[in-house]
Design a protein around this motif. Structure first.
Motif, PDB file in Angstrom:
ATOM      1  N   LEU A 298       0.872  -1.172   0.000  1.00 42.36           N
ATOM      2  CA  LEU A 298       0.000   0.000   0.000  1.00 42.36           C
ATOM      3  C   LEU A 298       0.905   1.216   0.000  1.00 42.36           C
ATOM      4  CD1 LEU A 298      -2.872   1.191   0.188  1.00 42.36           C
ATOM      5  CD2 LEU A 298      -2.645   1.100   2.671  1.00 42.36           C
ATOM      6  N   GLY A 299       0.995   1.899  -1.145  1.00 39.79           N
ATOM      7  CA  GLY A 299       2.002   2.942  -1.284  1.00 39.79           C
ATOM      8  C   GLY A 299       3.370   2.297  -1.241  1.00 39.79           C
ATOM      9  N   LYS A 300       4.149   2.626  -0.203  1.00 41.78           N
ATOM     10  CA  LYS A 300       5.455   1.982  -0.014  1.00 41.78           C
ATOM     11  C   LYS A 300       5.442   1.016   1.170  1.00 41.78           C
ATOM     12  CE  LYS A 300       7.669   6.256  -1.531  1.00 41.78           C
ATOM     13  NZ  LYS A 300       8.336   7.478  -1.050  1.00 41.78           N
ATOM     14  N   LEU A 301       4.279   0.869   1.786  1.00 40.56           N
ATOM     15  CA  LEU A 301       4.208   0.088   3.015  1.00 40.56           C
ATOM     16  C   LEU A 301       3.751  -1.345   2.731  1.00 40.56           C
ATOM     17  CD1 LEU A 301       2.490   2.745   5.324  1.00 40.56           C
ATOM     18  CD2 LEU A 301       4.933   2.314   5.017  1.00 40.56           C
ATOM     19  N   PRO A 302       4.479  -2.346   3.231  1.00 41.72           N
ATOM     20  CA  PRO A 302       4.053  -3.735   3.058  1.00 41.72           C
ATOM     21  C   PRO A 302       2.831  -4.033   3.921  1.00 41.72           C
ATOM     22  CG  PRO A 302       6.001  -3.628   4.468  1.00 41.72           C
ATOM     23  CD  PRO A 302       5.757  -2.228   3.963  1.00 41.72           C
ATOM     24  N   VAL A 303       1.889  -4.750   3.342  1.00 45.06           N
ATOM     25  CA  VAL A 303       0.666  -5.103   4.067  1.00 45.06           C
ATOM     26  C   VAL A 303       0.374  -6.579   3.885  1.00 45.06           C
ATOM     27  CG1 VAL A 303      -0.287  -2.768   3.801  1.00 45.06           C
ATOM     28  CG2 VAL A 303      -0.884  -4.545   2.139  1.00 45.06           C
ATOM     29  N   ILE A 304      -0.475  -7.086   4.768  1.00 44.19           N
ATOM     30  CA  ILE A 304      -0.908  -8.485   4.714  1.00 44.19           C
ATOM     31  C   ILE A 304      -2.427  -8.500   4.664  1.00 44.19           C
ATOM     32  CG2 ILE A 304      -0.923 -10.706   5.898  1.00 44.19           C
ATOM     33  CD1 ILE A 304       1.573  -9.720   7.467  1.00 44.19           C
ATOM     34  N   MET A 305      -2.997  -9.251   3.728  1.00 40.40           N
ATOM     35  CA  MET A 305      -4.437  -9.475   3.739  1.00 40.40           C
ATOM     36  C   MET A 305      -4.697 -10.885   4.227  1.00 40.40           C
ATOM     37  SD  MET A 305      -7.446  -8.706   0.962  1.00 40.40           S
ATOM     38  CE  MET A 305      -7.159 -10.049  -0.205  1.00 40.40           C
ATOM     39  N   ASN A 306      -5.477 -10.985   5.303  1.00 40.31           N
ATOM     40  CA  ASN A 306      -5.783 -12.266   5.919  1.00 40.31           C
ATOM     41  C   ASN A 306      -7.281 -12.331   6.174  1.00 40.31           C
ATOM     42  OD1 ASN A 306      -5.773 -14.676   7.327  1.00 40.31           O
ATOM     43  ND2 ASN A 306      -4.828 -13.845   9.170  1.00 40.31           N
ATOM     44  N   LYS A 307      -7.959 -13.237   5.472  1.00 39.86           N
ATOM     45  CA  LYS A 307      -9.416 -13.388   5.588  1.00 39.86           C
ATOM     46  C   LYS A 307     -10.134 -12.065   5.314  1.00 39.86           C
ATOM     47  CE  LYS A 307      -9.029 -17.227   8.855  1.00 39.86           C
ATOM     48  NZ  LYS A 307      -9.351 -17.746  10.214  1.00 39.86           N
ATOM     49  N   GLY A 308      -9.621 -11.347   4.334  1.00 40.42           N
ATOM     50  CA  GLY A 308     -10.269 -10.116   3.912  1.00 40.42           C
ATOM     51  C   GLY A 308      -9.850  -8.876   4.676  1.00 40.42           C
ATOM     52  N   LYS A 309      -9.182  -9.034   5.822  1.00 41.69           N
ATOM     53  CA  LYS A 309      -8.683  -7.886   6.576  1.00 41.69           C
ATOM     54  C   LYS A 309      -7.287  -7.528   6.087  1.00 41.69           C
ATOM     55  CE  LYS A 309     -11.051  -9.114  10.914  1.00 41.69           C
ATOM     56  NZ  LYS A 309     -10.833  -9.368  12.363  1.00 41.69           N
ATOM     57  N   VAL A 310      -7.049  -6.234   5.907  1.00 41.20           N
ATOM     58  CA  VAL A 310      -5.741  -5.778   5.426  1.00 41.20           C
ATOM     59  C   VAL A 310      -5.016  -5.076   6.573  1.00 41.20           C
ATOM     60  CG1 VAL A 310      -4.513  -4.476   3.674  1.00 41.20           C
ATOM     61  CG2 VAL A 310      -6.753  -5.455   3.130  1.00 41.20           C
ATOM     62  N   TYR A 311      -3.803  -5.572   6.890  1.00 42.33           N
ATOM     63  CA  TYR A 311      -3.019  -5.034   7.993  1.00 42.33           C
ATOM     64  C   TYR A 311      -1.658  -4.559   7.492  1.00 42.33           C
ATOM     65  CZ  TYR A 311      -6.175  -7.990  10.818  1.00 42.33           C
ATOM     66  OH  TYR A 311      -7.262  -8.593  11.388  1.00 42.33           O
ATOM     67  N   GLU A 319       1.208  -8.890  12.124  1.00 48.34           N
ATOM     68  CA  GLU A 319       0.209  -7.959  11.618  1.00 48.34           C
ATOM     69  C   GLU A 319       0.093  -6.742  12.534  1.00 48.34           C
ATOM     70  OE1 GLU A 319      -3.231 -10.435  11.470  1.00 48.34           O
ATOM     71  OE2 GLU A 319      -2.631 -11.442   9.620  1.00 48.34           O
ATOM     72  N   GLY A 320       0.122  -5.545  11.918  1.00 47.14           N
ATOM     73  CA  GLY A 320      -0.031  -4.309  12.662  1.00 47.14           C
ATOM     74  C   GLY A 320      -1.440  -3.769  12.544  1.00 47.14           C
ATOM     75  N   GLY A 321      -1.557  -2.439  12.399  1.00 44.23           N
ATOM     76  CA  GLY A 321      -2.870  -1.819  12.313  1.00 44.23           C
ATOM     77  C   GLY A 321      -3.527  -2.026  10.955  1.00 44.23           C
ATOM     78  N   LEU A 322      -4.818  -1.738  10.895  1.00 43.74           N
ATOM     79  CA  LEU A 322      -5.559  -1.866   9.638  1.00 43.74           C
ATOM     80  C   LEU A 322      -4.982  -0.934   8.580  1.00 43.74           C
ATOM     81  CD1 LEU A 322      -9.207  -2.032  11.025  1.00 43.74           C
ATOM     82  CD2 LEU A 322      -7.985  -3.877   9.874  1.00 43.74           C
ATOM     83  N   ALA A 323      -4.982  -1.398   7.338  1.00 47.26           N
ATOM     84  CA  ALA A 323      -4.378  -0.643   6.235  1.00 47.26           C
ATOM     85  C   ALA A 323      -5.324  -0.657   5.042  1.00 47.26           C
ATOM     86  CB  ALA A 323      -3.025  -1.247   5.852  1.00 47.26           C
ATOM     87  N   GLY A 324      -6.301   0.242   5.057  1.00 43.82           N
ATOM     88  CA  GLY A 324      -7.292   0.215   3.992  1.00 43.82           C
ATOM     89  C   GLY A 324      -8.189  -1.003   4.156  1.00 43.82           C
ATOM     90  N   SER A 325      -8.877  -1.366   3.089  1.00 42.22           N
ATOM     91  CA  SER A 325      -9.818  -2.477   3.184  1.00 42.22           C
ATOM     92  C   SER A 325      -9.823  -3.272   1.891  1.00 42.22           C
ATOM     93  CB  SER A 325     -11.229  -1.957   3.479  1.00 42.22           C
ATOM     94  OG  SER A 325     -11.898  -1.598   2.292  1.00 42.22           O
ATOM     95  N   SER A 326     -10.567  -4.377   1.930  1.00 41.39           N
ATOM     96  CA  SER A 326     -10.830  -5.150   0.716  1.00 41.39           C
ATOM     97  C   SER A 326     -12.321  -5.102   0.394  1.00 41.39           C
ATOM     98  CB  SER A 326     -10.373  -6.603   0.891  1.00 41.39           C
ATOM     99  OG  SER A 326     -11.132  -7.239   1.912  1.00 41.39           O
ATOM    100  N   LEU A 327     -12.995  -4.121   0.941  1.00 44.19           N
ATOM    101  CA  LEU A 327     -14.445  -3.993   0.834  1.00 44.19           C
ATOM    102  C   LEU A 327     -14.870  -3.591  -0.578  1.00 44.19           C
ATOM    103  CD1 LEU A 327     -17.036  -3.944   2.711  1.00 44.19           C
ATOM    104  CD2 LEU A 327     -16.638  -1.471   2.921  1.00 44.19           C
ATOM    105  N   THR A 328     -16.066  -4.016  -0.967  1.00 40.11           N
ATOM    106  CA  THR A 328     -16.720  -3.502  -2.173  1.00 40.11           C
ATOM    107  C   THR A 328     -17.998  -2.798  -1.755  1.00 40.11           C
ATOM    108  OG1 THR A 328     -18.000  -5.522  -2.549  1.00 40.11           O
ATOM    109  CG2 THR A 328     -15.803  -5.392  -3.583  1.00 40.11           C
ATOM    110  N   MET A 329     -18.554  -1.997  -2.646  1.00 38.32           N
ATOM    111  CA  MET A 329     -19.748  -1.229  -2.289  1.00 38.32           C
ATOM    112  C   MET A 329     -20.967  -2.133  -2.087  1.00 38.32           C
ATOM    113  SD  MET A 329     -19.099   2.051  -1.908  1.00 38.32           S
ATOM    114  CE  MET A 329     -20.171   3.359  -2.528  1.00 38.32           C
ATOM    115  N   ILE A 330     -21.076  -3.201  -2.854  1.00 34.14           N
ATOM    116  CA  ILE A 330     -22.216  -4.092  -2.666  1.00 34.14           C
ATOM    117  C   ILE A 330     -22.106  -4.788  -1.309  1.00 34.14           C
ATOM    118  CG2 ILE A 330     -21.168  -6.057  -3.885  1.00 34.14           C
ATOM    119  CD1 ILE A 330     -24.912  -5.029  -3.854  1.00 34.14           C
TER     120      ILE A 330
END
Length: 400
Positions: A298-311, A319-330
């Motif tokens: 995410l940008g320059k920051l490494p993130v992990i997505m685990n079961k739809g949560k992005v950290y 895993e650290g703090g939340l980093a955006g989402s994998s959400l869709t509008m529906i």
């Protein structure tokens, strides 16, 4: 460019005045030309050359996502027209018909490259094949390090009219929305300057106290970026940024309704305390939305997505703090129905009309009304998007 008339019939159509059962809708030249009950179909829609049976499913206005960084493996910050178009196609498959490509805090050069790319992409005249790119949401770099969240702290800086002007020039005037922390030095003059350009100001990634939030409204701020996240929390002796967001009626509030960023009960509460028109559902999704679990950037920051949560990925690999989402509008719609118990018709404006109003497009988008853009979605009882229409053109078909 003119197109053949398209008729959608046997639909449950949501209009500003309520549902039309067994409804029919005619699309001509990208606009909503007629809306009627099924019984009038032969008389009112004889000119339709392309007919589609909605099979009793919901016909809704398309979603407008004003805070989205990417999706489907595509990233708005990469300075690539292909990536912008790719994320627009991905989100169209999940009901989004319009969006603001949202930046991240980065170097001046990286942000300018992303803004220039968005401006160039918007200039391309072609048949829509995904969501309509309406412009840019500039999130960063004028944010507070204390509340930076997944924004790169190394690239955060104080607001500057000179730097804003460089961004404005690179975007060719397509910055529609800007997130800024109002407590920073020179924030007032930058906010006032941007408002004069027609930019909507959203307060976010902020450690502002209640009084500063009040002053920011006086300067022209009208919105809050992802309520509860990246801001000073509510305290009974100092309401903070969260308290200001909830109590100042002039402020519309974004919410990420994935059940992770905000507790479901708080989502329900926000709908009850904010005035009509002041709740906006967003995704804040990043490139991993719609992709398998794993490691991303995410940008320059490494993130992990685990079961739809992005950290955020910490140095030790945890895993650290939340980093955006994998959400869709529906998914945001389905979740909010489940979290609040509200009817779909009560929630839909938070994904359609209210964001359209915030960025000044309520006369052409956000509701199913005669003369408006035919930005439409057909949704089944399982909250699955079956078809998506952008300016009257079918850009997604679940059965195809």
């Amino acid at each position: 460019m003119q197109h053949k008339a398209t008729l959608i019939y046997n639909a449950r159509i949501l209009t500003p005045t309520g549902w039309i059962e067994n409804g029919s809708l005619l699309i001509q030249n990208g606009l909503i030309a007629k809306i009627a009950s099924y019984e009038t179909i032969l008389d009112e829609f004889a000119e339709a050359q392309d007919r589609m049976d909605a099979c009793g499913q919901l016909l809704l206005p398309g979603f407008i996502d004003i805070h989205v960084h990417g999706g489907g493996g595509y990233d708005a910050m990469l300075g690539s027209v292909d990536h912008l178009q790719g994320m627009c196609r991905f989100h169209a498959s999940n009901g989004t018909t319009s969006l603001l490509a949202t930046t991240l805090t980065a170097t001046n050069e990286e942000i300018i490259r992303a803004l220039d790319c968005a401006a160039q992409s918007m200039k391309v005249e072609r048949e829509p094949d995904g969501a309509n790119l309406l412009g840019v949401h500039l999130e960063g770099p004028f944010l507070n390090k204390v509340r930076c969240g997944a924004q790169n702290p190394a690239d955060l800086r104080e607001p500057s009219i000179e730097e804003f002007e460089a961004f404005w020039s690179a975007s060719q005037g397509t910055i529609k929305l800007m997130t800024i922390a109002p407590e920073l030095n020179h924030a007032e003059e930058v906010i006032r300057h941007a408002v004069q350009k027609g930019v909507v100001i959203s307060l976010g990634h902020t450690d502002a106290d209640f009084e500063t939030m009040q002053r920011a409204v006086e300067w022209g701020a009208t919105q809050v970026t992802h309520l509860f996240n990246g801001m000073r929390p509510l305290h009974h002796r100092e309401p903070g940024a969260v308290g200001g967001s909830l109590m100042l009626d002039q402020l519309a509030v974004e919410m990420i309704c994935d059940g992770y960023h905000v507790h479901p009960s708080l989502i329900k509460w926000a709908f009850t305390v904010k005035p009509e028109g002041k709740v906006l559902l967003i995704t804040d999704s990043m490139c991993a939305a719609g992709c398998p679990d794993g490691e991303y950037v995410l940008g320059k920051l490494p993130v992990i997505m685990n079961k739809g949560k992005v950290y955020l990925k910490q140095e030790d690999g945890t895993e650290g703090g939340l980093a955006g989402s994998s959400l869709t509008m529906i998914e945001a719609l389905a979740n909010t129905v489940a979290f609040t118990g509200m009817d779909i018709a009560e929630i839909i404006p938070a994904l359609t009309l209210h964001p359209a109003t915030q960025i000044g497009l309520q006369n052409t988008k956000g509701t199913i009304e005669l003369g408006k853009d035919a930005d439409l979605i057909i949704v089944n009882e399982h909250f699955q998007v079956c078809q998506t229409f952008v300016r009257g053109r079918r850009v997604y078909d679940r059965e195809a």
